[in-house]
Structures are given as C-alpha cells and as structure tokens.
Design an enzyme around this catalytic site. Structure first.
Site, PDB file in Angstrom:
ATOM      1  CB  ALA A 187      -1.851   4.460  15.970  1.00 42.53           C
ATOM      2  CG  ASN A 236      -7.175   0.314  -1.068  1.00 43.89           C
ATOM      3  OD1 ASN A 236      -7.501   1.141  -1.919  1.00 43.89           O
ATOM      4  ND2 ASN A 236      -7.945  -0.011  -0.059  1.00 43.89           N
ATOM      5  CG  ASP A 284      -7.965   0.950   3.515  1.00 45.02           C
ATOM      6  OD1 ASP A 284      -8.408  -0.176   3.712  1.00 45.02           O
ATOM      7  OD2 ASP A 284      -6.872   1.161   2.961  1.00 45.02           O
ATOM      8  CE  LYS A 334      -4.189  -1.859   2.147  1.00 47.75           C
ATOM      9  NZ  LYS A 334      -5.195  -1.616   3.196  1.00 47.75           N
TER      10      LYS A 334
HETATM   11  P1  NAP Z   1      -1.632  -2.992  11.595  1.00 49.19           P
HETATM   12  O1  NAP Z   1      -1.199  -1.901  10.694  1.00 49.19           O
HETATM   13  O2  NAP Z   1      -0.727  -4.145  11.836  1.00 49.19           O
HETATM   14  O3  NAP Z   1      -1.975  -2.302  13.021  1.00 49.19           O
HETATM   15  C1  NAP Z   1      -2.328  -3.120  14.105  1.00 49.19           C
HETATM   16  C2  NAP Z   1      -2.877  -2.266  15.248  1.00 49.19           C
HETATM   17  O4  NAP Z   1      -3.294  -3.158  16.301  1.00 49.19           O
HETATM   18  C3  NAP Z   1      -1.834  -1.342  15.864  1.00 49.19           C
HETATM   19  O5  NAP Z   1      -2.480  -0.201  16.393  1.00 49.19           O
HETATM   20  C4  NAP Z   1      -1.258  -2.217  16.987  1.00 49.19           C
HETATM   21  O6  NAP Z   1      -0.695  -1.489  18.046  1.00 49.19           O
HETATM   22  C5  NAP Z   1      -2.518  -2.889  17.483  1.00 49.19           C
HETATM   23  N1  NAP Z   1      -2.227  -4.157  18.154  1.00 49.19           N
HETATM   24  C6  NAP Z   1      -1.867  -5.335  17.578  1.00 49.19           C
HETATM   25  N2  NAP Z   1      -1.687  -6.280  18.525  1.00 49.19           N
HETATM   26  C7  NAP Z   1      -1.908  -5.686  19.725  1.00 49.19           C
HETATM   27  C8  NAP Z   1      -1.878  -6.116  21.081  1.00 49.19           C
HETATM   28  N3  NAP Z   1      -1.553  -7.369  21.399  1.00 49.19           N
HETATM   29  N4  NAP Z   1      -2.189  -5.246  22.053  1.00 49.19           N
HETATM   30  C9  NAP Z   1      -2.514  -3.976  21.748  1.00 49.19           C
HETATM   31  N5  NAP Z   1      -2.564  -3.475  20.488  1.00 49.19           N
HETATM   32  C10 NAP Z   1      -2.265  -4.326  19.489  1.00 49.19           C
HETATM   33  O7  NAP Z   1      -3.009  -3.632  11.136  1.00 49.19           O
HETATM   34  P2  NAP Z   1      -4.196  -2.903  10.344  1.00 49.19           P
HETATM   35  O8  NAP Z   1      -4.007  -3.107   8.900  1.00 49.19           O
HETATM   36  O9  NAP Z   1      -4.306  -1.519  10.875  1.00 49.19           O
HETATM   37  O10 NAP Z   1      -5.465  -3.787  10.767  1.00 49.19           O
HETATM   38  C11 NAP Z   1      -6.046  -3.674  12.054  1.00 49.19           C
HETATM   39  C12 NAP Z   1      -7.352  -4.474  12.101  1.00 49.19           C
HETATM   40  O11 NAP Z   1      -8.289  -3.905  11.196  1.00 49.19           O
HETATM   41  C13 NAP Z   1      -7.198  -5.939  11.696  1.00 49.19           C
HETATM   42  O12 NAP Z   1      -7.978  -6.720  12.558  1.00 49.19           O
HETATM   43  C14 NAP Z   1      -7.751  -5.981  10.291  1.00 49.19           C
HETATM   44  O13 NAP Z   1      -8.322  -7.236   9.978  1.00 49.19           O
HETATM   45  C15 NAP Z   1      -8.833  -4.912  10.366  1.00 49.19           C
HETATM   46  N6  NAP Z   1      -9.138  -4.347   9.040  1.00 49.19           N
HETATM   47  C16 NAP Z   1     -10.400  -4.483   8.554  1.00 49.19           C
HETATM   48  C17 NAP Z   1     -10.723  -3.944   7.319  1.00 49.19           C
HETATM   49  C18 NAP Z   1     -12.114  -4.099   6.767  1.00 49.19           C
HETATM   50  O14 NAP Z   1     -12.321  -3.927   5.569  1.00 49.19           O
HETATM   51  N7  NAP Z   1     -13.096  -4.371   7.605  1.00 49.19           N
HETATM   52  C19 NAP Z   1      -9.752  -3.253   6.575  1.00 49.19           C
HETATM   53  C20 NAP Z   1      -8.464  -3.123   7.115  1.00 49.19           C
HETATM   54  C21 NAP Z   1      -8.165  -3.672   8.353  1.00 49.19           C
HETATM   55  P3  NAP Z   1       0.882  -1.097  18.009  1.00 49.19           P
HETATM   56  O15 NAP Z   1       0.981   0.122  17.139  1.00 49.19           O
HETATM   57  O16 NAP Z   1       1.229  -0.856  19.415  1.00 49.19           O
HETATM   58  O17 NAP Z   1       1.615  -2.286  17.405  1.00 49.19           O
END
Ligand code: NAP
Length: 284
Positions: free
Chosen positions: A134, A94, A109, A73
């Site tokens: 974040a 994306n 998104d 991305k």
């Molecule tokens: P990402 O960039 O990897 O970010 C992950 C986020 O979760 C960060 O804020 C991270 O905090 C936090 N996190 C992960 N493990 C954690 C833990 N054990 N304790 C506390 N915080 C934790 O992932 P992303 O792409 O943003 O995706 C996040 C979620 O959104 C996923 O579940 C994904 O499936 C969902 N999503 C859904 C859609 C949809 O179309 N519905 C689209 C995109 C994403 P840190 O910064 O501290 O690591």
C-alpha cells in the site's frame, strides 16, 4: 551509446534524492537515439528543499521537461499549473513538461503497469485482484485497475492503516487486510490477478515473504505480477511459474513508463514494440 549531440538539443532530466542509480537516462537516451530525436536526457540530483529553485532554473534554462522520483512525487503536485487525470487521481507527479513557462504534471506509474499487463494478456475488466502493498507504487496501480473496470481489489499490507487509507478511494470495490498468511490465502483464493507492490523479493532488500504458501490457493490460470524487475524473477514469480501460473515482472512497467514520458515530452506517439525492443536491448 554514441549520442549525436547538437547545439539545439532540447534538455530533459530525471530529478531525485538519491537519483544517481536511476536507469532513466540510459532508457531515455537509447530511445532518443533510436528515434533520431534532437533531445538530451541528464541525471540531476535535487533535494526536497531545492525543488522550487530547480523549477525556476529548469524554466530559465529552457528545459523541455523532467521525470521525478523520490522524494518529489507528492511535493510536485501543488507546484503544477496543470495536472493530468492520473496525476490528479493519484495526487502524484513523476513526469513534468515545461511549455511557455507553464508546468504540466503527469503520473505514468499506473498506466505504465496497465500497458505492460495488457501486453502480457492480463484481463482487468471484471477481475478480482489481490494487491500486496500500500505504498507509493501500490496506489497508482490500484487506482488505474479500478479505473479500467476491476471488479474488486483486496489490499494486503503489513501496516493495516496504510491499506485502510488506500481503500478509502473506493470502499465499495476495495477491502483492506493484513499480510498474515490467512489474509493472503483468502485474497489469493479468489484472485484472477495477484500483484506484489512491496519491496519483498527485491535485490538488496533483506528478507522476503515469510511464506509463499498462499500461491497454492490461487485459482487455475490466475496471473502473478511483481513490480520488482531486479532480480528478473523474484522468489514469488519463480514459485508461481513452477505452479503453472502466467507471470509478469516489473520491467515492462519501467519500460512503458519511459515510453509514456517521452511521448509527453515530445507530443508524439511511438511504436511501443520497437521502443520496448530498444530499451530491453540497452538494459540487457
Ligand atoms: P514504498 O512506498 O516504500 O512502499 C513499500 C511497500 O512495501 C509498503 O507497502 C511496505 O509496507 C512494504 N514493505 C516494505 N518492507 C516490508 C517488509 N519487510 N515486510 C512487509 N512489507 C514491507 O515503495 P514503492 O515506491 O511503493 O515501491 C515498492 C516496490 O515497487 C519496490 O520494489 C520498487 O522497486 C517497485 N517499483 C517498481 C516500479 C517499476 O517501474 N517496475 C515502479 C515503482 C516501484 P508498509 O506500508 O507496512 O511499510
């Protein structure tokens, strides 16, 4: 699904690494079939190193466009000939359309989430928002909500530094904080909308929120959203629902991103209600 493949079908795909788990081919081909469009949508593993070669190949093979997931991305941003407003705002692409050898980059998104929220009755203009996370998904969601007139967003994240970076986009309307109970309680207590943008609660991800007690501090009627759609009801949404709050999972975001992408690829607008029904049907 029976696709009526023709020799003239325009080619689309999703790229990523990994990508074989992607639901995009299922969603896009279901919409393509329902609309009677002459397109085919494939799944194409592409590594980060292989991205420039893929772009050359996609142009040479006459692809109409593609979607991109991890890890592409951000890498796609400098490779585009034209970036739309949201892609520029988020510095993330994306969805790519290929026209006359030129690459047009979009980010769906934030808009996908916003459309889903609107359809569920969420009022963004003037709203106080508690946004948990974040990462890659939190940023476009937060920036879209600001663009649509959110009054204030408190960004709660485990790694405070990442919340700080996200809040640099609008220090007047965004405040960074941690994921500690006291921080979550403070953010929730004034929130009109609370949104989980972390992977906490996702199937296959160990652990979850240490405590959901912060939900007890939400004002009456506050909406609780989770970007996760697997499971359909995370522990966060189950608890919010039990407390009488309206809830929204991430399936609508996924679906509306798909509709937006197909609209970009084809240059047509589609009936969102009908497409949502088609996609919910194929995913059920
Ligand atoms: P990402 O960039 O990897 O970010 C992950 C986020 O979760 C960060 O804020 C991270 O905090 C936090 N996190 C992960 N493990 C954690 C833990 N054990 N304790 C506390 N915080 C934790 O992932 P992303 O792409 O943003 O995706 C996040 C979620 O959104 C996923 O579940 C994904 O499936 C969902 N999503 C859904 C859609 C949809 O179309 N519905 C689209 C995109 C994403 P840190 O910064 O501290 O690591």
């Amino acid at each position: 699904m029976n696709l009526n493949l023709t020799n003239t079908a325009k080619k689309l795909c999703v790229i990523g690494d990994p990508v074989l788990h992607s639901k995009s081919p299922l969603i896009q081909n279901a919409m393509i079939q329902a609309l009677g469009l002459d397109y085919i949508y494939l799944c194409q593993p592409v590594s980060l190193e292989g991205l420039p070669a893929f772009l050359d190949a996609a142009k040479a093979l006459g692809y109409s466009g593609f979607n991109a997931t991890m890890p592409h991305k951000q890498a796609l941003v400098p490779l585009m000939d034209v970036l739309d407003e949201d892609a520029q705002m988020c510095q993330s692409v994306n969805t790519v359309c290929i026209k006359d050898g030129k690459l047009y980059g979009y980010s769906t998104d934030g808009e996908g989430f916003y459309r889903s929220l609107q359809r569920a009755g969420g009022q963004v203009a003037g709203a106080n928002i508690a946004l948990i996370g974040a990462g890659g998904a939190a940023k476009p969601v937060a920036l879209k909500l600001l663009q649509q007139g959110a009054k204030h967003i408190t960004v709660c994240n485990r790694t405070l530094e990442k919340a700080n970076v996200l809040c640099q986009h609008d220090t007047g309307r965004m405040t960074p904080t941690t994921l500690k109970d006291s921080a979550l309680i403070q953010a929730a207590s004034t929130a009109d909308i609370l949104i989980n943008c972390t992977s906490l609660g996702m199937e296959g991800v160990a652990g979850g929120f240490e405590s959901l007690a912060f939900l007890d501090h939400l004002p009456t009627g506050a909406m609780v959203c989770d970007l996760i759609y697997h499971p359909a009801q995370t522990p966060l949404l189950a608890r919010a629902d039990a407390l009488g709050h309206p809830t929204l999972n991430g399936l609508g975001m996924l679906i509306h991103q798909g509709i937006l992408a197909l609209e970009h690829f084809t240059g047509q607008n589609f009936d969102a209600d009908r497409m949502e029904e088609v996609v919910r049907g194929v995913l059920a």
